[in-house]
Each structure stands twice: as structure tokens, then as C-alpha cells.
Design an enzyme around this catalytic site. Structure first.
Site, PDB file in Angstrom:
ATOM      1  N   GLU A  13       5.969  -1.259  13.411  1.00 10.26           N
ATOM      2  CA  GLU A  13       7.525  -0.609  13.912  1.00 10.26           C
ATOM      3  C   GLU A  13       6.642   0.872  13.926  1.00 10.26           C
ATOM      4  O   GLU A  13       6.499   1.272  13.183  1.00 10.26           O
ATOM      5  CB  GLU A  13       8.513  -0.834  12.668  1.00 10.26           C
ATOM      6  CG  GLU A  13       9.775   0.038  14.206  1.00 10.26           C
ATOM      7  CD  GLU A  13      10.305   1.213  13.317  1.00 10.26           C
ATOM      8  OE1 GLU A  13       9.810   2.268  13.824  1.00 10.26           O
ATOM      9  OE2 GLU A  13      10.917   1.204  12.561  1.00 10.26           O
TER      10      GLU A  13
ATOM     11  N   GLY B 200       5.055   3.589  10.759  1.00  8.40           N
ATOM     12  CA  GLY B 200       4.246   4.637  10.822  1.00  8.40           C
ATOM     13  C   GLY B 200       4.211   5.002  12.526  1.00  8.40           C
ATOM     14  O   GLY B 200       4.285   4.344  13.254  1.00  8.40           O
ATOM     15  N   SER B 201       2.691   5.372  12.692  1.00 12.37           N
ATOM     16  CA  SER B 201       2.676   6.503  13.470  1.00 12.37           C
ATOM     17  C   SER B 201       2.320   4.949  14.696  1.00 12.37           C
ATOM     18  O   SER B 201       1.415   4.325  14.596  1.00 12.37           O
ATOM     19  CB  SER B 201       1.314   7.111  13.389  1.00 12.37           C
ATOM     20  OG  SER B 201      -0.109   6.585  13.134  1.00 12.37           O
TER      21      SER B 201
ATOM     22  N   LYS C  41       1.413  -0.906  -0.485  1.00 12.33           N
ATOM     23  CA  LYS C  41      -0.159  -0.208  -0.086  1.00 12.33           C
ATOM     24  C   LYS C  41       0.491   1.160  -0.141  1.00 12.33           C
ATOM     25  O   LYS C  41       1.367   1.148   0.897  1.00 12.33           O
ATOM     26  CB  LYS C  41      -0.905   0.078   1.209  1.00 12.33           C
ATOM     27  CG  LYS C  41      -1.884   1.190   0.982  1.00 12.33           C
ATOM     28  CD  LYS C  41      -1.207   2.243   2.065  1.00 12.33           C
ATOM     29  CE  LYS C  41      -2.660   3.431   1.566  1.00 12.33           C
ATOM     30  NZ  LYS C  41      -1.941   4.576   2.447  1.00 12.33           N
TER      31      LYS C  41
ATOM     32  N   CYS D  68      13.221   7.426  12.976  1.00  6.88           N
ATOM     33  CA  CYS D  68      12.071   6.228  14.404  1.00  6.88           C
ATOM     34  C   CYS D  68      12.725   6.091  15.723  1.00  6.88           C
ATOM     35  O   CYS D  68      13.133   6.233  16.674  1.00  6.88           O
ATOM     36  CB  CYS D  68      11.153   5.271  13.994  1.00  6.88           C
ATOM     37  SG  CYS D  68      12.753   4.388  12.572  1.00  6.88           S
TER      38      CYS D  68
ATOM     39  N   GLY E 102      -1.554   4.626  14.383  1.00 11.93           N
ATOM     40  CA  GLY E 102      -2.450   4.220  12.664  1.00 11.93           C
ATOM     41  C   GLY E 102      -1.798   2.331  13.058  1.00 11.93           C
ATOM     42  O   GLY E 102      -2.675   1.849  12.871  1.00 11.93           O
ATOM     43  N   GLY E 103      -0.700   2.054  13.604  1.00 11.44           N
ATOM     44  CA  GLY E 103      -0.490   1.447  13.168  1.00 11.44           C
ATOM     45  C   GLY E 103      -1.104   0.296  14.720  1.00 11.44           C
ATOM     46  O   GLY E 103      -1.555  -0.818  14.253  1.00 11.44           O
TER      47      GLY E 103
ATOM     48  N   GLU F 128       6.547  10.249  21.977  1.00 10.19           N
ATOM     49  CA  GLU F 128       6.869  10.762  21.024  1.00 10.19           C
ATOM     50  C   GLU F 128       6.995  12.346  20.360  1.00 10.19           C
ATOM     51  O   GLU F 128       5.596  11.965  19.986  1.00 10.19           O
ATOM     52  CB  GLU F 128       7.390   9.650  19.388  1.00 10.19           C
ATOM     53  CG  GLU F 128       8.535   9.880  18.849  1.00 10.19           C
ATOM     54  CD  GLU F 128       8.191   9.331  17.501  1.00 10.19           C
ATOM     55  OE1 GLU F 128       7.100   8.334  17.721  1.00 10.19           O
ATOM     56  OE2 GLU F 128       8.622   8.555  16.802  1.00 10.19           O
TER      57      GLU F 128
HETATM   58  P1  NAP Z   1       0.117   7.191   9.560  1.00  7.39           P
HETATM   59  O1  NAP Z   1      -0.546   8.053   9.600  1.00  7.39           O
HETATM   60  O2  NAP Z   1       0.465   5.940  10.838  1.00  7.39           O
HETATM   61  O3  NAP Z   1       0.438   5.966   8.781  1.00  7.39           O
HETATM   62  C1  NAP Z   1       1.114   5.003   8.010  1.00  7.39           C
HETATM   63  C2  NAP Z   1       0.737   4.624   7.006  1.00  7.39           C
HETATM   64  O4  NAP Z   1      -0.505   3.707   7.224  1.00  7.39           O
HETATM   65  C3  NAP Z   1      -0.196   5.312   5.455  1.00  7.39           C
HETATM   66  O5  NAP Z   1      -0.439   4.326   4.430  1.00  7.39           O
HETATM   67  C4  NAP Z   1      -1.818   5.850   6.571  1.00  7.39           C
HETATM   68  O6  NAP Z   1      -2.492   4.967   5.170  1.00  7.39           O
HETATM   69  C5  NAP Z   1      -1.881   4.467   6.804  1.00  7.39           C
HETATM   70  N1  NAP Z   1      -2.933   4.493   8.394  1.00  7.39           N
HETATM   71  C6  NAP Z   1      -2.564   4.966   9.242  1.00  7.39           C
HETATM   72  N2  NAP Z   1      -3.616   5.103   9.973  1.00  7.39           N
HETATM   73  C7  NAP Z   1      -4.558   3.787   9.608  1.00  7.39           C
HETATM   74  C8  NAP Z   1      -5.723   3.333   9.301  1.00  7.39           C
HETATM   75  N3  NAP Z   1      -6.526   4.006  10.859  1.00  7.39           N
HETATM   76  N4  NAP Z   1      -6.222   2.626   9.477  1.00  7.39           N
HETATM   77  C9  NAP Z   1      -6.000   2.868   7.653  1.00  7.39           C
HETATM   78  N5  NAP Z   1      -4.830   3.106   7.123  1.00  7.39           N
HETATM   79  C10 NAP Z   1      -3.975   3.700   8.242  1.00  7.39           C
HETATM   80  O7  NAP Z   1       2.475   7.405   9.750  1.00  7.39           O
HETATM   81  P2  NAP Z   1       2.760   8.824   9.067  1.00  7.39           P
HETATM   82  O8  NAP Z   1       1.475   8.743   7.278  1.00  7.39           O
HETATM   83  O9  NAP Z   1       4.348   7.996   8.437  1.00  7.39           O
HETATM   84  O10 NAP Z   1       3.164   9.851   9.737  1.00  7.39           O
HETATM   85  C11 NAP Z   1       2.472  10.544  10.322  1.00  7.39           C
HETATM   86  C12 NAP Z   1       3.254  10.232  12.063  1.00  7.39           C
HETATM   87  O11 NAP Z   1       3.414   9.168  11.821  1.00  7.39           O
HETATM   88  C13 NAP Z   1       4.219  11.291  11.759  1.00  7.39           C
HETATM   89  O12 NAP Z   1       3.797  12.494  12.196  1.00  7.39           O
HETATM   90  C14 NAP Z   1       4.751  10.173  13.381  1.00  7.39           C
HETATM   91  O13 NAP Z   1       4.636  11.178  15.008  1.00  7.39           O
HETATM   92  C15 NAP Z   1       4.162   8.525  13.612  1.00  7.39           C
HETATM   93  N6  NAP Z   1       6.302   8.214  12.319  1.00  7.39           N
HETATM   94  C16 NAP Z   1       6.774   7.682  13.126  1.00  7.39           C
HETATM   95  C17 NAP Z   1       7.774   6.489  12.484  1.00  7.39           C
HETATM   96  C18 NAP Z   1       8.615   5.691  13.276  1.00  7.39           C
HETATM   97  O14 NAP Z   1       9.480   5.225  12.496  1.00  7.39           O
HETATM   98  N7  NAP Z   1       8.772   6.268  14.706  1.00  7.39           N
HETATM   99  C19 NAP Z   1       7.685   6.351  11.287  1.00  7.39           C
HETATM  100  C20 NAP Z   1       6.931   7.691  10.148  1.00  7.39           C
HETATM  101  C21 NAP Z   1       5.874   8.129  11.265  1.00  7.39           C
HETATM  102  P3  NAP Z   1      -3.204   7.632   4.641  1.00  7.39           P
HETATM  103  O15 NAP Z   1      -1.684   7.838   4.656  1.00  7.39           O
HETATM  104  O16 NAP Z   1      -4.728   6.406   4.289  1.00  7.39           O
HETATM  105  O17 NAP Z   1      -4.425   7.419   6.863  1.00  7.39           O
END
Ligand code: NAP
Length: 503
Positions: A263, A239-240, A182, A300, A243-244, A388
Site C-alpha cells: 500500500e 510505506g513509500s 520486520k 495515506c 521502497g515498496g 505525493e
Molecule cells: P519506507 O521508506 O518505504 O520504509 C518502509 C519499510 O520498508 C521500512 O521498514 C524500510 O526499512 C523498508 N524498506 C524501504 N525501502 C527498502 C528497500 N529498498 N529494501 C529493503 N527495505 C526497504 O517508508 P517510511 O519509512 O514509512 O517513510 C518514508 C516515506 O514513505 C514518507 O516520507 C512517505 O512519503 C512514505 N509513506 C507513505 C505512506 C502511505 O501510506 N502512502 C505511509 C508511510 C510512509 P528501513 O527502515 O530499513 O529503510
């Protein structure tokens, strides 16, 4: 740049468009139109993936090794175009994209070598004992086998190394599992050109068309449909936490629950021990500032928290402030990440007992560093201070004494990394902290900084929740292949029916 994205999904070897579209939001350069993902496309990709598994899952290790190497070659052949589109979409500098490309092709080749060696199969054989009393023992052979189609979520912060052909995809393909990616909306063009490289490798190596699919994003229901699809057997995600966690819960609620390898977040605390601080406080301050501000803090493993004894804190805070002061404004990966950074900064700044050391002024999609300090008691009493903040924000936690330092260590949630800065004379305190820190993180470092994750055999990039959703796994290094394997025991099986590796 010679590459212009056509904006389609790759499913079963075909580039497919869809009626609804979205526009990319590049940090610089031209925006492009991309077909939006849908549940119907997820369905097609998962079915193609399952079809492919009946062939791909039974390829030899040598065939898969050559396939992984061909993907690496095809990525290199598109190197300049990948850097151009990746830089435009993510705002990351050219050097970073080039380095990440090297890491991506390096890990594909590393997995090729790894599966050629065959040790990952963990083959075990208990020979039959027909005369054993009171009961004979059967012939038992155990082998790790691929589990089936894998869903991979592209990560916003690693357009190459943790996305389309990144670590999760490389590990799954090495194991013998087809992959449905995805794409992340932050870099759909980068996803497309890397998918082209994988597509070319599939054709050159005569692999089944559904071995790899890319469904671009656009809407939340794409990711949800993917993790809930009954043909998907495991998920790789970076990711977040929010979301995770949402996707992990969906995996657990399925009629057939599947493992979700997420992760997620980490503040990667560093413990700065007194003798080391006495000897080289300025050097540690400089190192922390560099690691914290690197890549606008969007790693991360970014070390967001440093714990130091109160008596050493003033000089250290000033030295970090000075070192961070020279960091200019850096563009962040997406508007959403920049907004989340500002919200996180406001949350820390407004926390009980928090004092500002360095405040800057970031706006729009830009990040500048911030540094705050807080007493150990306030930090221990306010759990939200340990959440974080994704970006270049540091929090210095000052401990009254070594007992409070240990209490801080004990209170930590799961982390990807924890770091000790220590000298020989700090070893007694170091040993006490180690017994605690080992329980908290996937990787424990001494006298270094956690950004820069080596891709190798001994690496662990994971840790107890919320660093990851599965503490037994790593998403980096050769051990990450285990996530996509399942042990099967063959009892008294005629040799002709055994997998070749178990004969
Ligand atoms: P994210 O919001 O978790 O999104 C990552 C992926 O998961 C995207 O493809 C997103 O799709 C999908 N997703 C998230 N929530 C979902 C849900 N409820 N249902 C279905 N799909 C979902 O992370 P991000 O876009 O990378 O960045 C946002 C935040 O993540 C950052 O501000 C940061 O805090 C954190 N982040 C942390 C790390 C780490 O390694 N610790 C790395 C990257 C980001 P959509 O785009 O369609 O929402």
C-alpha cells in the site's frame, strides 16, 4: 511509564539479542538501544514460521478466533505502557495512540468474528453426477486455504494499526498463516511491547512458538532478505513508493515469485463541483483544511489535491488559507519523513505555474501546512505535480471548464481514494466524472473527506498502481484476509481426508 524495552527480537518464542545495535530516535523522552536485525535472524524466524505452519495452518477457526481475541486482551492489558512508548517514539498525541489501540484490538476481534462465520472460506460444492452423459462429473469441493508464512513490514505512520499486530498481521493470523514482522525503526519499543502481547497470547492459547516473530530493523538487508526468503509466501507492506517498488521487484524476481501487497502513495484528489461550491464553499474549505492538517498530514488517505473551476477558486483559496492558518506546527514521525516533506514542498513550490497561497516555515522534525495553486494546463503538462507530498501540503488545481476537470480526472494515476463534492444540480457532471474516477481508485467518496478509514466488511483500502501494487486487494477490512488464502479444489476426495470445513 513502567515499560523499558529490552531491545531484543522475538523468534520461535525466545527473546534474542544481537551483537550490533541501533538507538531509537524518539520524538520525546529517552532513547533506547535495540538489537539490529540480520539475515541470520531472518533465516531463523522464517524457519520457525514454517515449522509453526504445520500446526497453526491446521488449527480450527474457533481456536484461531480465541487466539486473536487473546492478543487483543493482552494489548489492552498493556494499554497505558503502549500509549506511553508509542507517544514518545512517534510524537503522535496520546489520544491518537489510544484511538489506534482501539482500532487494532477492534480489527483483531473483527477477524475473530469473521472467521467464526466461515463465509470467507468461499466453500463451493459441485456434487458428483455419475450418470451424466457423455462423461460423468466428479465430486468437486473448493475451499480457501492458508498459504504459509507471511512477511509484514511495520508502517512508520501507524505504530499500532498497521504495524506489529496491525491489519496485515491480524488478517494473516486469521487466515491461518504465521507472521514474521520486520519492525520499523521509527517505533522499535512500541513493536517490542506489542510483540510481548502476542507472545503472551501464543503461550496462553498453546499455539506453536513460531506463529509470530519480530525481527527489528536497522539495515536495509533485513527487509530484502525477508521478502526473498524461500519460505515466505506473501508480503504485506505500507510505506513509500520507492521502497515498496524495490521490494515488489525483489518478490517478482525470486525463483518462486510471490505476491507483494504494497500500500504505497496516493494524493487522494477531490473534485469540487460548481453547485456544491456555490452553496457551501466555506464549509468545504474548512473540511479540507481539517483533513489535510490532521496528524501532520501523515495519512495515506490525506487529500493533497483539490480540483475546482477557476471562477470559484479565489474565494475558496482564501477560505482554505484562513482555515489552515490556525494550524500550528506539528512534530513529524521521523527526521527522514520531515526532510522528505521539506523536499516535496520545495518541488511543488518550484513547479511551473505554481503560485503560493500559504507558505509557512517548518524546520527540524516539525511540519506546518502549505497551500499552493496551479492552473489545470500546467498541472496536466507536469506529471511531477501529481506526486505525493507526505505531510500537510495542499495543491489547488484550477480547471478552465468542466471538460478540463474531466481531463484532469482522466490523467490521474491510481489512487487509494477520490472524492466528489456535489449537490443535486451537479449530478450530470458527477456522472461523467464517476465513470472515470471509478477506474482510478479503491474508494470513491461523496461529500466527505477521505481520512478516517472505517474497518469493516465493505471497506477497500487499495487501488490501481501506485496506490497499491495489487489492485485486486485491500489492506483494511475483512476482505483483506483474501491476500493470504489460496483456493484448493478437492476432487472425489474421501471425506476423512478433506479439511473439516469442506466436509
Ligand atoms: P519506507 O521508506 O518505504 O520504509 C518502509 C519499510 O520498508 C521500512 O521498514 C524500510 O526499512 C523498508 N524498506 C524501504 N525501502 C527498502 C528497500 N529498498 N529494501 C529493503 N527495505 C526497504 O517508508 P517510511 O519509512 O514509512 O517513510 C518514508 C516515506 O514513505 C514518507 O516520507 C512517505 O512519503 C512514505 N509513506 C507513505 C505512506 C502511505 O501510506 N502512502 C505511509 C508511510 C510512509 P528501513 O527502515 O530499513 O529503510
Amino acid at each position: 511509564m513502567t515499560f523499558t524495552p529490552h531491545g531484543k527480537h522475538l523468534i520461535a518464542g525466545e527473546w534474542i539479542g544481537s551483537d550490533s545495535t541501533f538507538r531509537s530516535e524518539p520524538a520525546s523522552g529517552e532513547a533506547h538501544t535495540f538489537s539490529m536485525g540480520s539475515k541470520a535472524l531472518v533465516e531463523q524466524a522464517c524457519e520457525a514460521s514454517e515449522d509453526a505452519f504445520w500446526t497453526y495452518g491446521y488449527t480450527s477457526r474457533e481456536e484461531r478466533a480465541r487466539f486473536l481475541e487473546t492478543i487483543a486482551d493482552e494489548i489492552e492489558a498493556r494499554g497505558e505502557d503502549i500509549t506511553a512508548i508509542g507517544t514518545s517514539e512517534s510524537g503522535l498525541p496520546e489520544g491518537r495512540l489510544q484511538g489506534e489501540r482501539g482500532r487494532t484490538t477492534g480489527q483483531l476481534r473483527m477477524f475473530a468474528d469473521h472467521i467464526r462465520k466461515g463465509e470467507y472460506l468461499d466453500f463451493r460444492h459441485d456434487a458428483a453426477m455419475p450418470d451424466r452423459k457423455p462423461a460423468p462429473r466428479p465430486d468437486l469441493r473448493m475451499l480457501e486455504r492458508p498459504i504459509g508464512p507471511i512477511a509484514v513490514f511495520g508502517a512508520s505512520n501507524f505504530p499500532l494499526a498497521f504495524s506489529t499486530a496491525g491489519g496485515d498481521t491480524a488478517a494473516a493470523l486469521a487466515a491461518g498463516c504465521p507472521v514474521v514482522v520486520k519492525g520499523h525503526d521509527a517505533h522499535p519499543g512500541t513493536a517490542e511491547i506489542v510483540a510481548e502481547a502476542i507472545h503472551a497470547a501464543i503461550e496462553k492459547c498453546d499455539m506453536p512458538a513460531g506463529t509470530f516473530s519480530l525481527v527489528q530493523g536497522g539495515k536495509r538487508d533485513v527487509g530484502q532478505a525477508l521478502v526473498q526468503h524461500p519460505l515466505i509466501k506473501a508480503v504485506g507492506f505500507t510505506g513509500s513508493l520507492a521502497g515498496g517498488r524495490a521490494l515488489y521487484d525483489l518478490c517478482a524476481q525470486r525463483p518462486e515469485p510471490i505476491p507483494f501487497y504494497g500500500e504505497l502513495g496516493s494524493v487522494n484528489p477531490m473534485f469540487l463541483l460548481p453547485e456544491a461550491m456555490g452553496a457551501r464553499s466555506a464549509e468545504i474549505a474548512k473540511g479540507w483544511a481539517g483533513s489535510l492538517a490532521m496528524g501532520a498530514g501523515q495519512f495515506c488517505t490525506n487529500p493533497g489535491i483539490a480540483v475546482v473551476l477557476e471562477e470559484k477558486a479565489d474565494a475558496f483559496a482564501n477560505a482554505v488559507k484562513e482555515a489552515l492558518g490556525g494550524t500550528g506546527s506539528q512534530v513529524m514521525l521521523t527526521d527522514g519523513i520531515a526532510k522528505a516533506y521539506r523536499e516535496g514542498q520545495a518541488r511543488i513550490a518550484g513547479g511551473p505555474g505554481v503560485q503560493e497561497v500559504l507558505t509557512t516555515n517548518c524546520d527540524a522534525r516539525n511540519a506546518t501546512p502549505y497551500l499552493y495553486r496551479v492552473g489545470g494546463k500546467d498541472w496536466l503538462d507536469n506529471a511531477e505535480l501529481s506526486d505525493e507530498v507526505f505531510g500537510p501540503l495542499g495543491l489547488l488545481v484550477t480547471a478552465r471548464d468542466t471538460d478540463e476537470m474531466i481531463a484532469i480526472a482522466r490523467s490521474l494515476e491510481g489512487q487509494l481514494t477520490v472524492t466528489l463534492h456535489l449537490d443535486d444540480a451537479d449530478q450530470e457532471l458527477g456522472r461523467k466524472l464517476m465513470t472515470v474516477l471509478e477506474r482510478k481508485a479503491g474508494r470513491v467518496l461523496a461529500n466527505g473527506f477521505p481520512t478516517g478509514v472505517e474497518v469493516s466488511d465493505a471497506m477497500v483500502h487499495g487501488g490501481p498502481f501506485p496506490a497499491s501494487t495489487n489492485f485486486g486487494a485491500t489492506s483494511v477490512g475483512t476482505l483483506s484476509i483474501r491476500r493470504f488464502l489460496r483456493p484448493v479444489c478437492y476432487q472425489n476426495m474421501p471425506e476423512a481426508l478433506l479439511p473439516e470445513d469442506a466436509r
